[in-house]
Scaffold this active site. Structure first.
Site, PDB file in Angstrom:
ATOM      1  N   THR A  21       0.863  -1.158   0.000  1.00 58.37           N
ATOM      2  CA  THR A  21       0.000   0.000   0.000  1.00 58.37           C
ATOM      3  C   THR A  21       0.910   1.222   0.000  1.00 58.37           C
ATOM      4  OG1 THR A  21      -1.599  -1.291   1.250  1.00 58.37           O
ATOM      5  CG2 THR A  21      -1.857   1.084   1.369  1.00 58.37           C
ATOM      6  N   THR A  31      -4.182   1.492  -2.508  1.00 58.42           N
ATOM      7  CA  THR A  31      -3.494   0.201  -2.600  1.00 58.42           C
ATOM      8  C   THR A  31      -3.964  -0.611  -3.795  1.00 58.42           C
ATOM      9  OG1 THR A  31      -2.958  -1.815  -1.330  1.00 58.42           O
ATOM     10  CG2 THR A  31      -5.197  -0.971  -1.135  1.00 58.42           C
ATOM     11  N   GLU A  59      -7.528  -7.319  -4.625  1.00 55.33           N
ATOM     12  CA  GLU A  59      -8.194  -6.909  -3.384  1.00 55.33           C
ATOM     13  C   GLU A  59      -9.208  -7.920  -2.887  1.00 55.33           C
ATOM     14  OE1 GLU A  59      -7.169  -4.647  -0.851  1.00 55.33           O
ATOM     15  OE2 GLU A  59      -6.931  -3.514  -2.698  1.00 55.33           O
ATOM     16  N   ASP A 111      -8.831  -9.824   0.347  1.00 53.89           N
ATOM     17  CA  ASP A 111      -9.147  -9.254   1.659  1.00 53.89           C
ATOM     18  C   ASP A 111     -10.454  -9.785   2.223  1.00 53.89           C
ATOM     19  OD1 ASP A 111      -6.868  -7.826   1.572  1.00 53.89           O
ATOM     20  OD2 ASP A 111      -7.792  -5.853   1.517  1.00 53.89           O
ATOM     21  N   SER A 135      -7.518  -1.896   6.635  1.00 53.76           N
ATOM     22  CA  SER A 135      -6.828  -1.281   7.769  1.00 53.76           C
ATOM     23  C   SER A 135      -6.239   0.075   7.421  1.00 53.76           C
ATOM     24  CB  SER A 135      -5.700  -2.203   8.269  1.00 53.76           C
ATOM     25  OG  SER A 135      -6.219  -3.323   8.913  1.00 53.76           O
TER      26      SER A 135
END
Length: 604
Positions: free
Chosen positions: A414, A432, A453, A456, A486
């Site tokens: 990120t 990111t 992604e 996640d 996060s």
């Protein structure tokens, strides 16, 4: 407040420890003594969690003499020096912080391809000069054909690599829509103006420095797998070297399409068609409807108070702001400033606060379009007091005694950048592509990396994802859902005006890195550069381990904490890119994290 006039104090660890316990020195002088005495003269370099840089040279002399870059009017700090200078130039030309932030973001998509992106997504926290605090959510979304079991085989086993290395791992990108939305709402320049520097850098290329080469080499194995990727990011099949020029003509063309056609060119035009074509050809599930339906959303930021400071940070689908504020709520009554940086008490109570906050984070937080997030309850005084009451003063609490379900933050790769303009507008941005270079694939000749992604989300409850993190049902894959994050782009206010901007990469360690950069200044008396450089502390509930940067603890302190039941592992932490508006000097203090050596703090 930062103290840049602390005298140098040379002493042995034993003398410093004795002075600490008997309070013989002023707090700020003692801080420098502890930092300088306890950090070994020559630490071996260690790769940080994002794998693109190294730990700073935390010798006693280097840390003692760490000083931020200062400027009178405006400041930009990012993980890539050319992107920083793009932002500074926009500010000098009369653009505001939003203009500069969008320009930096597009530039990083060119000069920081591992992590800067137009193929991913992220968050932007904004403070406007009129006092308004805003938050823009441009996190990726799951495609409409996504299902909770899409990363499992027929037997219900998670298929390794399916969520990270294939087109099934690609969420609908949000960055272009996010930048366009921010610019139209609060910028003063046109999209063509702010994207022009990125187009030039892509078309003409840029000379690689060591930090750039380190970043590219981190992904060499993956970059060689696909011919269209290798043709750009390898130099005739070999890794690029310092001093060579990286040209990205395909990306320049894509950016020109966006400059001329706006976000529609990306979401409804030839770019979306190229990505969907690549997805169809490689077993993916992306559709043109997924792109056409994508939205970036303005949300109410998380806000909390800490000793006269107002922390403004990221709400769900980021867990960052809520978790950061919960930690601060728990530790607020403790005299951290009196105890000092790296002391047994400070470490003990910070670790226990993080352990409890992460348990709540993983149990209750998710995409607000799908999950009811009990933010008010989590951040209430009563809840913090209840958690605080469970902390024992003389021993660690085993994570098994803290209840909750397990969840997952985004991957480590990120990037964060911070911008303040001459009028007091401030923008803190974290975005990111998840893992390094996302899924390491480029659709056709679009020139940009696609994210992974979708990793996640929960591949299967109780099974670790690509980052080694175990996830719960609350974060399962659902069509149109944004995965829990996060990322914690944060702006700290004092008397209603910006005091600090901070943020970091580093998966779950983002939250503790942001926390540390804040506490290092307001409680432990560091200047902005020392606060960024200093060894870090992290605990995320599971695994039941405390991650500590080398030099944070004295051998005696570590032994004491281990006797209380703690187990330590060494780590570095992500690359914090921070700005402090020093009320004593009236100057902006910019601090690029040396963990990301290609970065730069600059202003005017």
């Amino acid at each position: 407040m930062p103290d840049t006039n602390t005298p140098r104090i040379d002493c042995s660890p034993a003398i410093a420890a004795e002075a600490f316990h008997h309070r013989r020195w002023p707090r700020r002088a003692l801080l420098v003594a502890m930092l300088t005495a306890f950090i070994a003269p020559a630490l071996a370099q260690q790769v940080n969690p994002d794998e693109t840089g190294h730990e700073p040279d935390n010798t006693r002399e280097a840390l003692q003499h760490a000083r931020p870059v200062t400027a009178k009017h405006a400041m930009v700090v990012s993980a890539q020096h050319l992107a920083t200078m793009v932002g500074v130039d926009i500010l000098k030309r009369g653009g505001n912080a939003v203009d500069a932030a969008v320009a930096v973001g597009f530039a990083e998509a060119v000069v920081h391809p591992c992590c800067g992106n137009i193929g991913g997504g992220g968050f932007m926290t904004i403070h406007l000069k009129d006092g308004r605090n805003l938050f823009l959510n441009f996190r990726e979304k799951a495609p409409a054909k996504a299902t909770p079991t899409m990363f499992q085989d027929a037997a219900g086993n998670v298929v390794e690599g399916r969520s990270t290395d294939t087109y099934l791992g690609v969420g609908v990108p949000g960055t272009v829509m996010g930048f366009d939305t921010a610019l139209k709402a609060y910028g003063t320049m046109s999209l063509k103006q702010v994207i022009a520097p990125a187009i030039k850098l892509a078309r003409e290329g840029y000379i690689l420095q060591q930090g750039d080469v380190d970043s590219l080499r981190s992904g060499n194995d993956g970059l060689a797998k696909h011919a269209n990727v290798a043709a750009i990011f390898l130099n005739h099949g070999k890794p690029f070297k310092v001093g060579e020029r990286l040209v990205q003509k395909d990306l320049a063309h894509t950016l020109e399409l966006i400059a001329n056609g706006g976000a529609r060119a990306f979401y409804e035009g030839p770019i979306a068609r190229a990505v969907v074509k690549g997805s169809d050809a490689n077993g993916g599930i992306l559709s043109l409807r997924d792109f056409a339906d994508y939205t970036a959303q303005w949300e109410k930021p998380i806000q909390c108070e800490y000793h006269g400071y107002t922390v403004v940070s990221a709400p769900p689908p980021s867990s960052g702001g809520t978790t950061l504020c919960l930690i601060l709520q728990i530790v607020k009554p403790y005299p951290l400033a009196k105890w000092g940086y790296g002391s047994v008490n400070s470490v003990h109570y910070l670790v226990e606060a993080e352990r409890r906050a992460f348990a709540d984070r993983n149990t209750y937080l998710g995409d607000p379009a799908f999950v009811q997030n009990p933010i008010d309850t989590l951040l209430s005084d009563a809840h913090a007091a209840g958690l605080r009451a469970t902390i024992k003063p003389d021993r660690a609490t085993p994570s098994s005694e803290i209840t909750g379900s397990l969840g997952a933050p985004e991957g480590n790769h990120t990037t964060h950048y911070s911008v303040v303009d001459k009028d007091g507008n401030a923008v803190s941005t974290t975005y990111t592509v998840n893992f390094l270079f996302g899924n390491k694939q480029i659709a056709g000749d679009t020139g940009f990396f696609l994210n992974d992604e979708m990793d996640d989300f929960t591949g299967k409850p109780g099974v670790a994802n690509g980052a080694g993190l175990v996830q719960g049902v609350i974060n399962q894959v659902e069509p149109g859902k944004r995965p829990l994050s996060s990322m914690t782009p944060t702006i700290v206010l004092r008397d209603g005006k910006p005091f600090m901007l901070t943020g970091s990469p580093g998966s779950a360690t983002i939250i503790s890195s942001v926390l540390g950069s804040f506490l290092n200044v307001v409680d432990f008396g560091m200047n902005m550069q020392q606060a960024v450089n200093a060894p870090r502390l992290h605990q995320q509930w599971y695994p039941d381990v405390v991650y500590a940067g080398q030099g944070l603890l004295t051998p005696e302190s570590q032994q004491t904490l281990e006797s209380m039941g703690y187990t330590f592992k060494q780590f570095g932490g992500g690359a914090v890119e921070a700005i402090l508006l020093n009320p004593k000097t009236g100057l902006l203090e910019g601090a690029n994290d040396p963990r990301r050596p290609a970065g730069l703090a600059a202003g005017y």
